[in-house]
Design a protein around this motif. Structure first.
Motif, PDB file in Angstrom:
ATOM      1  N   GLN A  31     -26.191 -23.102   5.694  1.00  0.00           N
ATOM      2  CA  GLN A  31     -24.747 -23.007   5.524  1.00  0.00           C
ATOM      3  C   GLN A  31     -24.369 -21.880   4.577  1.00  0.00           C
ATOM      4  OE1 GLN A  31     -22.955 -26.602   4.140  1.00  0.00           O
ATOM      5  NE2 GLN A  31     -20.862 -25.820   4.296  1.00  0.00           N
ATOM      6  N   SER A  32     -25.157 -21.673   3.532  1.00  0.00           N
ATOM      7  CA  SER A  32     -24.853 -20.602   2.579  1.00  0.00           C
ATOM      8  C   SER A  32     -24.999 -19.227   3.217  1.00  0.00           C
ATOM      9  CB  SER A  32     -25.760 -20.713   1.359  1.00  0.00           C
ATOM     10  OG  SER A  32     -27.112 -20.513   1.713  1.00  0.00           O
ATOM     11  N   LEU A  33     -25.925 -19.114   4.173  1.00  0.00           N
ATOM     12  CA  LEU A  33     -26.093 -17.834   4.854  1.00  0.00           C
ATOM     13  C   LEU A  33     -24.873 -17.476   5.689  1.00  0.00           C
ATOM     14  CD1 LEU A  33     -29.817 -18.031   6.076  1.00  0.00           C
ATOM     15  CD2 LEU A  33     -28.871 -16.503   4.344  1.00  0.00           C
ATOM     16  N   LEU A  34     -24.244 -18.506   6.273  1.00  0.00           N
ATOM     17  CA  LEU A  34     -23.107 -18.257   7.152  1.00  0.00           C
ATOM     18  C   LEU A  34     -21.756 -18.384   6.457  1.00  0.00           C
ATOM     19  CD1 LEU A  34     -24.262 -20.130  10.371  1.00  0.00           C
ATOM     20  CD2 LEU A  34     -24.205 -17.685   9.987  1.00  0.00           C
ATOM     21  N   SER A  35     -21.768 -18.724   5.178  1.00  0.00           N
ATOM     22  CA  SER A  35     -20.497 -18.891   4.474  1.00  0.00           C
ATOM     23  C   SER A  35     -19.726 -17.581   4.387  1.00  0.00           C
ATOM     24  CB  SER A  35     -20.741 -19.450   3.070  1.00  0.00           C
ATOM     25  OG  SER A  35     -21.570 -18.569   2.324  1.00  0.00           O
ATOM     26  N   GLY A  36     -20.440 -16.449   4.368  1.00  0.00           N
ATOM     27  CA  GLY A  36     -19.759 -15.156   4.304  1.00  0.00           C
ATOM     28  C   GLY A  36     -19.071 -14.767   5.591  1.00  0.00           C
ATOM     29  N   VAL A  37     -19.377 -15.444   6.694  1.00  0.00           N
ATOM     30  CA  VAL A  37     -18.761 -15.103   7.971  1.00  0.00           C
ATOM     31  C   VAL A  37     -17.266 -15.391   7.940  1.00  0.00           C
ATOM     32  CG1 VAL A  37     -18.838 -15.564  10.460  1.00  0.00           C
ATOM     33  CG2 VAL A  37     -20.929 -15.573   9.131  1.00  0.00           C
ATOM     34  N   ASN A  38     -16.859 -16.384   7.149  1.00  0.00           N
ATOM     35  CA  ASN A  38     -15.437 -16.737   7.065  1.00  0.00           C
ATOM     36  C   ASN A  38     -14.578 -15.569   6.622  1.00  0.00           C
ATOM     37  OD1 ASN A  38     -14.665 -19.253   7.976  1.00  0.00           O
ATOM     38  ND2 ASN A  38     -15.388 -20.301   6.158  1.00  0.00           N
ATOM     39  N   LYS A  39     -15.129 -14.684   5.787  1.00  0.00           N
ATOM     40  CA  LYS A  39     -14.337 -13.553   5.276  1.00  0.00           C
ATOM     41  C   LYS A  39     -13.953 -12.580   6.378  1.00  0.00           C
ATOM     42  CE  LYS A  39     -17.385 -13.352   1.411  1.00  0.00           C
ATOM     43  NZ  LYS A  39     -18.091 -12.458   0.494  1.00  0.00           N
ATOM     44  N   TYR A  40     -14.791 -12.476   7.383  1.00  0.00           N
ATOM     45  CA  TYR A  40     -14.581 -11.470   8.421  1.00  0.00           C
ATOM     46  C   TYR A  40     -14.128 -12.079   9.746  1.00  0.00           C
ATOM     47  CZ  TYR A  40     -17.994  -9.876   5.005  1.00  0.00           C
ATOM     48  OH  TYR A  40     -18.650  -9.623   3.829  1.00  0.00           O
ATOM     49  N   SER A  41     -13.904 -13.399   9.785  1.00  0.00           N
ATOM     50  CA  SER A  41     -13.537 -14.067  11.021  1.00  0.00           C
ATOM     51  C   SER A  41     -12.019 -14.131  11.177  1.00  0.00           C
ATOM     52  CB  SER A  41     -14.108 -15.492  11.058  1.00  0.00           C
ATOM     53  OG  SER A  41     -15.512 -15.480  10.968  1.00  0.00           O
ATOM     54  N   THR A  42     -11.592 -14.307  12.420  1.00  0.00           N
ATOM     55  CA  THR A  42     -10.188 -14.571  12.707  1.00  0.00           C
ATOM     56  C   THR A  42      -9.917 -16.060  12.500  1.00  0.00           C
ATOM     57  OG1 THR A  42     -10.649 -14.974  15.051  1.00  0.00           O
ATOM     58  CG2 THR A  42     -10.190 -12.705  14.397  1.00  0.00           C
ATOM     59  N   ALA A  43      -8.700 -16.491  12.801  1.00  0.00           N
ATOM     60  CA  ALA A  43      -8.364 -17.909  12.652  1.00  0.00           C
ATOM     61  C   ALA A  43      -9.207 -18.766  13.592  1.00  0.00           C
ATOM     62  CB  ALA A  43      -6.874 -18.118  12.933  1.00  0.00           C
ATOM     63  N   PHE A  44      -9.427 -18.274  14.811  1.00  0.00           N
ATOM     64  CA  PHE A  44     -10.265 -19.018  15.756  1.00  0.00           C
ATOM     65  C   PHE A  44     -11.708 -19.097  15.247  1.00  0.00           C
ATOM     66  CE2 PHE A  44      -6.852 -17.419  18.543  1.00  0.00           C
ATOM     67  CZ  PHE A  44      -6.455 -18.606  19.130  1.00  0.00           C
ATOM     68  N   GLY A  45     -12.200 -18.023  14.635  1.00  0.00           N
ATOM     69  CA  GLY A  45     -13.559 -18.023  14.105  1.00  0.00           C
ATOM     70  C   GLY A  45     -13.731 -19.004  12.962  1.00  0.00           C
ATOM     71  N   ARG A  46     -12.695 -19.132  12.119  1.00  0.00           N
ATOM     72  CA  ARG A  46     -12.786 -20.098  11.011  1.00  0.00           C
ATOM     73  C   ARG A  46     -12.774 -21.528  11.537  1.00  0.00           C
ATOM     74  NH1 ARG A  46      -8.996 -16.239   8.918  1.00  0.00           N
ATOM     75  NH2 ARG A  46      -9.974 -14.920   7.350  1.00  0.00           N
ATOM     76  N   ILE A  47     -11.962 -21.779  12.554  1.00  0.00           N
ATOM     77  CA  ILE A  47     -11.956 -23.119  13.156  1.00  0.00           C
ATOM     78  C   ILE A  47     -13.311 -23.411  13.792  1.00  0.00           C
ATOM     79  CG2 ILE A  47     -10.900 -24.555  14.941  1.00  0.00           C
ATOM     80  CD1 ILE A  47      -8.306 -23.013  14.490  1.00  0.00           C
ATOM     81  N   TRP A  48     -13.885 -22.413  14.472  1.00  0.00           N
ATOM     82  CA  TRP A  48     -15.198 -22.591  15.104  1.00  0.00           C
ATOM     83  C   TRP A  48     -16.256 -22.935  14.058  1.00  0.00           C
ATOM     84  CZ3 TRP A  48     -19.796 -20.014  14.314  1.00  0.00           C
ATOM     85  CH2 TRP A  48     -20.812 -20.272  15.245  1.00  0.00           C
ATOM     86  N   LEU A  49     -16.245 -22.217  12.935  1.00  0.00           N
ATOM     87  CA  LEU A  49     -17.238 -22.470  11.891  1.00  0.00           C
ATOM     88  C   LEU A  49     -17.058 -23.857  11.278  1.00  0.00           C
ATOM     89  CD1 LEU A  49     -19.550 -20.784  10.727  1.00  0.00           C
ATOM     90  CD2 LEU A  49     -18.056 -20.158   8.839  1.00  0.00           C
ATOM     91  N   SER A  50     -15.801 -24.291  11.124  1.00  0.00           N
ATOM     92  CA  SER A  50     -15.545 -25.632  10.597  1.00  0.00           C
ATOM     93  C   SER A  50     -16.035 -26.702  11.564  1.00  0.00           C
ATOM     94  CB  SER A  50     -14.048 -25.812  10.335  1.00  0.00           C
ATOM     95  OG  SER A  50     -13.583 -24.864   9.399  1.00  0.00           O
ATOM     96  N   VAL A  51     -15.793 -26.496  12.848  1.00  0.00           N
ATOM     97  CA  VAL A  51     -16.255 -27.459  13.854  1.00  0.00           C
ATOM     98  C   VAL A  51     -17.771 -27.529  13.869  1.00  0.00           C
ATOM     99  CG1 VAL A  51     -16.372 -27.912  16.340  1.00  0.00           C
ATOM    100  CG2 VAL A  51     -14.205 -27.266  15.298  1.00  0.00           C
ATOM    101  N   VAL A  52     -18.435 -26.370  13.751  1.00  0.00           N
ATOM    102  CA  VAL A  52     -19.900 -26.348  13.782  1.00  0.00           C
ATOM    103  C   VAL A  52     -20.485 -27.132  12.606  1.00  0.00           C
ATOM    104  CG1 VAL A  52     -21.910 -24.853  13.509  1.00  0.00           C
ATOM    105  CG2 VAL A  52     -20.139 -24.244  15.123  1.00  0.00           C
ATOM    106  N   PHE A  53     -19.952 -26.915  11.415  1.00  0.00           N
ATOM    107  CA  PHE A  53     -20.552 -27.551  10.241  1.00  0.00           C
ATOM    108  C   PHE A  53     -20.087 -28.987  10.037  1.00  0.00           C
ATOM    109  CE2 PHE A  53     -21.462 -23.150   8.883  1.00  0.00           C
ATOM    110  CZ  PHE A  53     -22.800 -23.327   8.608  1.00  0.00           C
ATOM    111  N   VAL A  54     -18.835 -29.284  10.343  1.00  0.00           N
ATOM    112  CA  VAL A  54     -18.334 -30.633  10.100  1.00  0.00           C
ATOM    113  C   VAL A  54     -18.686 -31.572  11.249  1.00  0.00           C
ATOM    114  CG1 VAL A  54     -16.260 -32.016   9.723  1.00  0.00           C
ATOM    115  CG2 VAL A  54     -16.476 -29.778   8.635  1.00  0.00           C
ATOM    116  N   PHE A  55     -18.411 -31.152  12.484  1.00  0.00           N
ATOM    117  CA  PHE A  55     -18.566 -32.044  13.626  1.00  0.00           C
ATOM    118  C   PHE A  55     -19.923 -31.920  14.317  1.00  0.00           C
ATOM    119  CE2 PHE A  55     -13.981 -31.489  13.227  1.00  0.00           C
ATOM    120  CZ  PHE A  55     -13.562 -32.804  13.211  1.00  0.00           C
TER     121      PHE A  55
END
Length: 272
Positions: free
Chosen positions: A7-31
């Motif tokens: 998770q720490s490796l991919l936490s930096g992806v949020n900075k460069y993602s769009t709104a859809f990318g942030r939702i995707w990352l939240s779904v991947v880690f939470v759900f």
């Protein structure tokens, strides 16, 4: 597997993602990751031990289990989560490459010199890297869903399976442990994967449409600038064209040879 480090490796992806990318990352880690770690691993913790067959023939339960479960759901989902998040690391690596180039450029030409306005802004090569990562993620999700459906014929898990594989003496009945729980988690993980595919497709459409809109705006602004320049040159030419005759009209016509003509032919002037 250390999911916290993952998770720490991919936490930096949020900075460069769009709104859809942030939702995707939240779904991947939470759900997906959290459900996988907290609940799904325990349900499939010792599935071979809970796989019971109505025979004591040595090797028959093992062979039947391997026949119906060649790849465990839990291990297949672990591979899916690893592969589906790897394309996001491409974006992080590309931004790190830009940062390194920016540091070298400033060290060479001074702190005021800038190679990029923002190294994390999705322009140029980074835009293509981000778009390719979305295509890779979508393709990986579809491939793993197809593999899961192909290996088990469907996403449904029956309570009872019939096995006649050697060394079983005849057709035997085998029972899957916790079939309802496994079926619920299977549907949940498949639904989360399908939702991630929808998010990826929406983000691809968003990025491409935004890029097309930007190109159209640039073309319109360029055409407007060309039209203004053309109008400016046209007005300048009209002013120059109308100003020249006015100056010529103010000049009195003179004939340089009139005095010589009168001196050579005085009679003509008298007759006139």
């Amino acid at each position: 597997m250390d999911w916290k480090m993952f998770q720490s490796l991919l936490s930096g992806v949020n900075k460069y993602s769009t709104a859809f990318g942030r939702i995707w990352l939240s779904v991947v880690f939470v759900f997906r990751v959290m459900v996988y770690v907290v609940a799904a691993e325990r349900v499939w913790g010792d599935e071979q031990k809970d796989f019971d067959c109505n025979t004591k023939q040595p090797g028959c339960p093992n062979v039947c289990y391997d026949h119906f479960f060649p790849i465990s759901h839990i291990r297949l989902w672990a591979l899916q989560l690893i592969f589906v998040t790897c394309p996001s690391l491409m974006v992080v690596m590309h931004v790190a490459y830009r940062d390194d180039r920016e540091k070298k450029h400033r060290a060479k030409y001074g702190e005021e010199a800038k190679l990029y306005d923002n190294t994390g802004k999705k322009h140029g090569g980074l835009w293509w890297t981000y778009l390719l990562s979305l295509f890779f993620k979508t393709g990986i999700e579809i491939v793993f869903l197809y593999l899961l459906h192909m290996i088990y014929d469907s996403f449904y898990l029956p309570r009872l399976v019939k096995c006649d594989v050697k060394p079983c003496p005849n057709q035997v009945d085998c029972y899957i442990g916790h079939p309802t729980e496994k079926k619920v988690f299977t549907y949940f993980m498949v639904g989360a994967s399908a939702f991630c595919i929808v998010l990826n497709v929406c983000e691809i459409i968003y990025l491409i449409s935004k890029r097309i809109a930007r190109i159209i705006r640039k073309m319109k602004s360029r055409d407007h600038l060309v039209a203004l320049q053309h109008e400016h040159y046209k007005d300048h030419d009209n002013v120059r064209y109308h100003s020249v005759p006015m100056k010529r009209l103010q000049l009195k016509p003179t004939f340089k040879g009139s005095d010589e003509l009168r001196a050579s032919a005085p009679n003509l002037s008298t007759a006139a």
